[in-house]
Design an enzyme around this catalytic site. Structure first.
Site, PDB file in Angstrom:
ATOM      1  N   LEU A  35      -8.321  -9.083   0.530  1.00 44.42           N
ATOM      2  CA  LEU A  35      -8.337  -7.908  -0.353  1.00 44.42           C
ATOM      3  C   LEU A  35      -9.332  -6.851   0.130  1.00 44.42           C
ATOM      4  CD1 LEU A  35      -8.167  -9.705  -3.820  1.00 44.42           C
ATOM      5  CD2 LEU A  35      -6.282  -8.802  -2.426  1.00 44.42           C
ATOM      6  N   HIS A  36      -8.905  -5.592   0.015  1.00 46.29           N
ATOM      7  CA  HIS A  36      -9.761  -4.453   0.366  1.00 46.29           C
ATOM      8  C   HIS A  36      -9.651  -3.420  -0.747  1.00 46.29           C
ATOM      9  CE1 HIS A  36      -5.988  -2.578   1.454  1.00 46.29           C
ATOM     10  NE2 HIS A  36      -5.743  -3.528   2.345  1.00 46.29           N
ATOM     11  N   HIS A  39      -6.167  -2.614  -2.240  1.00 47.02           N
ATOM     12  CA  HIS A  39      -5.652  -3.558  -3.242  1.00 47.02           C
ATOM     13  C   HIS A  39      -6.357  -3.348  -4.590  1.00 47.02           C
ATOM     14  CE1 HIS A  39      -5.054  -6.132   0.532  1.00 47.02           C
ATOM     15  NE2 HIS A  39      -3.831  -5.999   0.054  1.00 47.02           N
ATOM     16  N   GLY A 149       1.750  -0.346  -3.430  1.00 45.01           N
ATOM     17  CA  GLY A 149       1.136   0.805  -2.789  1.00 45.01           C
ATOM     18  C   GLY A 149       2.159   1.643  -2.023  1.00 45.01           C
TER      19      GLY A 149
HETATM   20  P1  AMP Z   1      -0.434  -6.579   1.254  1.00 45.93           P
HETATM   21  O1  AMP Z   1      -1.512  -7.518   0.845  1.00 45.93           O
HETATM   22  O2  AMP Z   1      -0.703  -5.885   2.548  1.00 45.93           O
HETATM   23  O3  AMP Z   1       0.942  -7.185   1.148  1.00 45.93           O
HETATM   24  O4  AMP Z   1      -0.452  -5.414   0.173  1.00 45.93           O
HETATM   25  C1  AMP Z   1      -0.344  -5.693  -1.200  1.00 45.93           C
HETATM   26  C2  AMP Z   1      -0.121  -4.393  -1.940  1.00 45.93           C
HETATM   27  O5  AMP Z   1      -1.218  -3.520  -1.707  1.00 45.93           O
HETATM   28  C3  AMP Z   1       1.138  -3.639  -1.475  1.00 45.93           C
HETATM   29  O6  AMP Z   1       1.770  -3.064  -2.612  1.00 45.93           O
HETATM   30  C4  AMP Z   1       0.570  -2.589  -0.553  1.00 45.93           C
HETATM   31  O7  AMP Z   1       1.388  -1.449  -0.446  1.00 45.93           O
HETATM   32  C5  AMP Z   1      -0.734  -2.270  -1.260  1.00 45.93           C
HETATM   33  N1  AMP Z   1      -1.685  -1.662  -0.322  1.00 45.93           N
HETATM   34  C6  AMP Z   1      -2.096  -2.156   0.865  1.00 45.93           C
HETATM   35  N2  AMP Z   1      -2.931  -1.299   1.464  1.00 45.93           N
HETATM   36  C7  AMP Z   1      -3.041  -0.216   0.645  1.00 45.93           C
HETATM   37  C8  AMP Z   1      -3.733   1.031   0.710  1.00 45.93           C
HETATM   38  N3  AMP Z   1      -4.479   1.352   1.752  1.00 45.93           N
HETATM   39  N4  AMP Z   1      -3.601   1.887  -0.313  1.00 45.93           N
HETATM   40  C9  AMP Z   1      -2.810   1.578  -1.392  1.00 45.93           C
HETATM   41  N5  AMP Z   1      -2.134   0.427  -1.508  1.00 45.93           N
HETATM   42  C10 AMP Z   1      -2.237  -0.462  -0.510  1.00 45.93           C
END
Ligand code: AMP
Length: 284
Positions: A35-36, A39, A149
């Site tokens: 997580l960043h 998220h 996102g």
């Molecule tokens: P992931 O863990 O990469 O599958 O991402 C989980 C959710 O977080 C997805 O809906 C992504 O689009 C969203 N997400 C990832 N990075 C970002 C970001 N930089 N800004 C906004 N949403 C994000």
């Protein structure tokens, strides 16, 4: 309220049921962990719509292709839980692969058309994996609202499509891209970048912002797509999968700026694929 942890669908359902019986609206934030602040912004956004917020953390094997980074994908459960403790999240759902794909699992959610372009073309089977796992999560949790996102713009379009097509009773929200100081979109995969690569990576958003300005100023779209690709290679990216101006609603490639559009792009540095996208408005 302390963060509750569910590891099985039965535990999750019980917690969600009890929240609903107290009159709470339930929001779901699906993630793959590591997580960043991107998220965490989703948790903040959805907190205006729901009192009970479920964050799922599941590195979904079915959305990774052969030779992709499923095994290497960053995983750190205790760090992730620590981060969630400081947010408005109320439930962390941490299922195992066996819980999500029980023995004999043989059902796939496949969205036609939209999934054959861009990321779908570059990563065959990827969107079937995403659509299947997100369908499972939505049906396991039965939230009132779920958030994704805009960072993964095509993914958001695919999710909106199958939720509509299958009449799933959930509202889908999109949230804006969260960026680092130099404009690089925050991503769990940014940890793969060396210091030099990280400098190059910061140029992707600059090139796209320039394209947006030039397309909004009515320069020809195809010329600008080609110039952006050349600028990315010049900046040190090793390959450009695509830079495309598409309709913001349907993701169809556009040649004239006659409605809301989006530039979507993937550029590679070695094995790392960096995704980004930005809105383009026809009214300027
Ligand atoms: P992931 O863990 O990469 O599958 O991402 C989980 C959710 O977080 C997805 O809906 C992504 O689009 C969203 N997400 C990832 N990075 C970002 C970001 N930089 N800004 C906004 N949403 C994000």
């Amino acid at each position: 309220m302390p963060l509750k942890i569910a590891r099985t669908v039965a535990e999750l359902r019980q917690m969600v049921q009890s929240a609903k019986s107290r009159g709470n609206r339930v929001g779901l934030v699906p993630t793959m962990g590591a997580l960043h602040h991107g998220h965490l912004s989703l948790v903040e956004h959805i907190s205006t719509q729901a009192e009970t917020i479920v964050v799922s953390i599941f590195v979904n094997p079915s959305q990774f292709g052969e030779g992709e980074d499923f095994n290497a994908y960053p995983r750190n459960e205790s760090d992730d839980l620590q981060k969630l403790e400081n947010t408005k999240a109320t439930i962390a759902f941490l299922p195992t692969v066996e819980e999500m794909y029980p023995d004999g699992d043989s059902t796939i959610v496949q969205v036609a058309g939209l999934t054959t372009l861009f990321e779908g073309e570059a990563r065959p089977g990827h969107f079937a994996g995403v659509a299947t796992v997100v369908s499972k999560l939505l049906l396991q949790c039965l939230p009132d609202v779920a958030i994704f996102g805009e960072k993964d713009y095509q993914q958001l379009a695919v999710i909106r499509r199958f939720v509509r097509d299958l009449s799933m009773p959930v509202e889908i929200l999109g949230a804006p891209i969260i960026r680092e100081q130099d404009g690089l979109a925050a991503s769990s995969r940014n940890v793969y970048l060396s210091a030099d690569d990280r400098t190059v990576a910061g140029k992707l958003n600059v090139v796209l912002r320039n394209l947006v300005q030039r397309v909004e100023a009515k320069n020809p779209i195809t010329d600008e797509e080609e110039s952006a690709k050349a600028a990315l290679l010049e900046a040190g990216f090793t390959a450009v999968d695509y830079v495309a101006v598409v309709c913001a609603a349907t993701m169809e490639p556009m040649e004239t700026l006659n409605r809301e559009a989006r530039v979507i792009a993937v550029a590679r540095i070695g094995k790392v694929r960096l995704l980004d996208n930005m809105a383009i408005s026809p009214s300027i």
